[in-house]
Design an enzyme around this catalytic site. Structure first.
Site, PDB file in Angstrom:
ATOM      1  N   LYS A 111      91.035  -6.667   8.145  1.00 63.82           N
ATOM      2  CA  LYS A 111      90.599  -6.736   7.344  1.00 63.82           C
ATOM      3  C   LYS A 111      92.091  -6.769   6.468  1.00 63.82           C
ATOM      4  CE  LYS A 111      88.753  -3.259   4.300  1.00 63.82           C
ATOM      5  NZ  LYS A 111      88.047  -2.017   3.547  1.00 63.82           N
ATOM      6  N   HIS A 113      92.987  -5.449   2.679  1.00 66.44           N
ATOM      7  CA  HIS A 113      93.263  -4.117   1.576  1.00 66.44           C
ATOM      8  C   HIS A 113      92.291  -3.171   2.924  1.00 66.44           C
ATOM      9  CE1 HIS A 113      88.652  -5.948   2.320  1.00 66.44           C
ATOM     10  NE2 HIS A 113      89.167  -4.862   1.480  1.00 66.44           N
TER      11      HIS A 113
END
Length: 227
Positions: A111, A113
């Protein structure tokens, strides 16, 4: 007399687990094709531990095997995807036995974020036990061990449900099983709740003619592919 002396001792935990797996429909007999393309007379599918009661019981079996083994570990790691659910179930099972440990798992894709990265859960540190369902050729366990080391921790073992006790390859020069590869090449202790030998012992003693009828086919499979 000799036949009695050569009879392996009965592992009651393994026998209970095989019985539970059959009753839950996770261990089935028939005609199946393995990942290696082999025609197998039985199939063990951990994806069918698919409700709360089954998962709770599965976690308890793992926990009892781990605690009886004496293997020292500080946390659990579940490789995506099946290992994620299994590691959570084992953590709960251990807590019920009085040993609460943290667990973590990985994502298949990082990921960019939020917390980011590929690892989720508790910080990966100390002695880490990998939780998964089976070992085929050991490649995915090498990947998990590499992730754990990259995080600065030490992989110490792998816990699985069923050791099929069969060769990972049909190459006559390589007659090792995936479990043997993990132990010999990766240096990780492998703990299984049950083995193919335990399954055959169950078929010998189940007292169910329908189940017993599968024994010869399972024995023939082991004779052809077993280690």
């Amino acid at each position: 007399m000799n036949s009695m002396m050569n009879t392996p001792p009965i592992d009651s935990l393994a026998q209970d687990f095989v019985r539970f797996s059959v009753e839950a429909g996770v261990l089935r007999f028939g005609d199946f094709t393995t990942k290696a393309g082999r025609a197998s007379p039985y199939f063990f599918n951990t994806g069918l531990f698919d409700d709360g009661a089954k998962l709770m019981k599965l976690g308890e079996f793992y926990a009892r095997r781990l605690l009886a083994s004496g293997l020292e570990f500080d946390m659990l790691f579940g490789p995506a995807y099946k290992g994620i659910t299994l590691a959570a179930a084992v953590a709960i099972g251990l807590a019920r036995e009085g040993k609460s440990v943290p667990y973590a798992y990985n994502r298949k894709e990082a990921k960019d974020h939020g917390e980011g990265g590929t690892l989720v859960g508790a910080p990966v540190r100390g002695r880490v036990l990998i939780i998964d369902d089976v070992i085929t050729d050991g490649a995915s366990k090498r990947e998990a061990a590499d992730m754990i080391r990259a995080a600065g921790a030490t992989p110490v073992g792998v816990a699985i449900t069923m050791d099929r006790q069969e060769r990972a390859s049909d190459d006559p020069a390589n007659r090792r099983s995936g479990v043997q590869y993990v132990e010999q090449e990766l240096g990780l202790k492998v703990l299984s709740i049950a083995t193919l030998a335990d399954l055959m012992q169950f078929l010998d003693t189940a007292g169910d003619p329908v189940l017993a009828a599968n024994r010869a086919r399972v024995a023939a499979y082991r004779e052809r592919y077993g280690i």
